[in-house]
Design a protein around this motif. Sequence first.
Motif, mmCIF file in Angstrom:
data_model
loop_
_atom_site.group_PDB
_atom_site.id
_atom_site.type_symbol
_atom_site.label_atom_id
_atom_site.label_comp_id
_atom_site.label_asym_id
_atom_site.label_seq_id
_atom_site.Cartn_x
_atom_site.Cartn_y
_atom_site.Cartn_z
ATOM 1 N N LYS A 8 14.604 1.976 5.814
ATOM 2 C CA LYS A 8 14.068 2.539 4.552
ATOM 3 C C LYS A 8 12.585 2.718 4.834
ATOM 4 N N ALA A 9 12.058 3.022 6.000
ATOM 5 C CA ALA A 9 10.636 3.020 6.192
ATOM 6 C C ALA A 9 9.718 4.076 5.339
ATOM 7 N N SER A 10 10.375 5.254 5.224
ATOM 8 C CA SER A 10 9.676 6.423 4.500
ATOM 9 C C SER A 10 9.585 5.915 3.106
ATOM 10 N N SER A 11 10.559 5.424 2.556
ATOM 11 C CA SER A 11 10.505 4.808 1.007
ATOM 12 C C SER A 11 9.749 3.851 1.042
ATOM 13 N N LYS A 12 9.813 2.658 1.977
ATOM 14 C CA LYS A 12 8.908 1.671 1.720
ATOM 15 C C LYS A 12 7.264 2.300 1.944
ATOM 16 N N ARG A 13 6.961 3.152 2.693
ATOM 17 C CA ARG A 13 5.731 3.574 2.686
ATOM 18 C C ARG A 13 5.405 4.299 1.370
ATOM 19 N N ALA A 14 6.126 5.107 0.928
ATOM 20 C CA ALA A 14 5.721 5.718 -0.402
ATOM 21 C C ALA A 14 5.421 4.899 -1.518
ATOM 22 N N ILE A 15 6.438 3.708 -1.444
ATOM 23 C CA ILE A 15 6.107 2.548 -2.589
ATOM 24 C C ILE A 15 4.991 1.761 -2.263
ATOM 25 N N GLY A 16 4.689 1.736 -0.992
ATOM 26 C CA GLY A 16 3.352 1.137 -0.749
ATOM 27 C C GLY A 16 2.004 1.931 -1.222
ATOM 28 N N ARG A 17 2.323 3.308 -0.802
ATOM 29 C CA ARG A 17 1.026 3.992 -1.241
ATOM 30 C C ARG A 17 0.973 3.880 -2.847
ATOM 31 N N ALA A 18 2.232 4.049 -3.592
ATOM 32 C CA ALA A 18 1.959 3.775 -5.222
ATOM 33 C C ALA A 18 1.172 2.782 -5.519
ATOM 34 N N THR A 35 8.093 -6.749 4.073
ATOM 35 C CA THR A 35 7.904 -5.279 4.676
ATOM 36 C C THR A 35 7.478 -4.215 3.992
ATOM 37 N N THR A 36 7.767 -4.197 2.645
ATOM 38 C CA THR A 36 7.384 -3.244 1.917
ATOM 39 C C THR A 36 5.828 -3.479 1.239
ATOM 40 N N THR A 37 5.468 -4.628 1.062
ATOM 41 C CA THR A 37 4.187 -4.905 0.653
ATOM 42 C C THR A 37 3.254 -4.588 2.020
ATOM 43 N N PHE A 38 3.818 -4.970 3.004
ATOM 44 C CA PHE A 38 3.064 -4.533 4.203
ATOM 45 C C PHE A 38 2.344 -2.979 4.257
ATOM 46 N N GLN A 39 3.150 -2.082 3.717
ATOM 47 C CA GLN A 39 3.078 -0.786 3.611
ATOM 48 C C GLN A 39 1.833 -0.463 2.780
ATOM 49 N N MET A 40 1.322 -1.521 2.034
ATOM 50 C CA MET A 40 0.033 -1.064 1.287
ATOM 51 C C MET A 40 -1.106 -0.983 2.145
ATOM 52 N N VAL A 41 -1.014 -1.713 3.355
ATOM 53 C CA VAL A 41 -2.260 -1.902 4.221
ATOM 54 C C VAL A 41 -3.029 -0.523 4.549
ATOM 55 N N ASP A 42 -2.273 0.337 4.977
ATOM 56 C CA ASP A 42 -2.884 1.633 5.519
ATOM 57 C C ASP A 42 -3.507 2.521 4.261
ATOM 58 N N PHE A 43 -3.342 2.115 3.164
ATOM 59 C CA PHE A 43 -3.606 2.618 1.802
ATOM 60 C C PHE A 43 -4.987 1.669 1.216
#
Length: 195
Positions: A8-18, A35-43
Amino acid sequence: FEVSQALKASSKRAIGRAAAALCEDNDSIIINAGTTTFQMVDFLRDRKMQILTNSFPIAQALVARSENRIIMPGGEIYREQGIILSPFDGDAAQHYTASKIFMGCYSIGPLGVIEGDPLIARAEAKLLGRADRLIVLADSSKFENRGSMAVCPLSRVDTLITDDAAPEAMLDVFRQAGINVIVVREEGQKVSSAA
């Protein structure tokens, strides 16, 4: 960690952005391993905050690609999950205070935030005591009943960020519990936000 990150990589990325959009410069926050909190890093690259994290991958990425100040608790690195855990109460986390903690979960439901591993549940409960607001990042697969270790009740959750495949009936349970629910689409656009 890498296998879970691909699910669910694209969903996790959207969640991380929000989730990252809820942060401001000069904030002191906690980002729990996941793995979902990791998606915050880029933002969070352009932010200037103090961030405590028990995630080795999150700390490594933020040190390399941001000007944020990174604090890590002491303990052993569990390579498979990229998490730092300590069996002791005395570590850097006990002296840290934060306005927000961003946390993933094994599952979330009417009984609260649930984990499957007792060491991870204990580490999360310890971090919860250091922050004012709990923001849970949970993709739509996290609403299935599973796990056995309650981390905290729903009353402790301030905000839940999930994707638009989350079951609406379950989201209503969270809203009725007074939780601010933010639903995102994969491209990162907010669908709804309601308490």
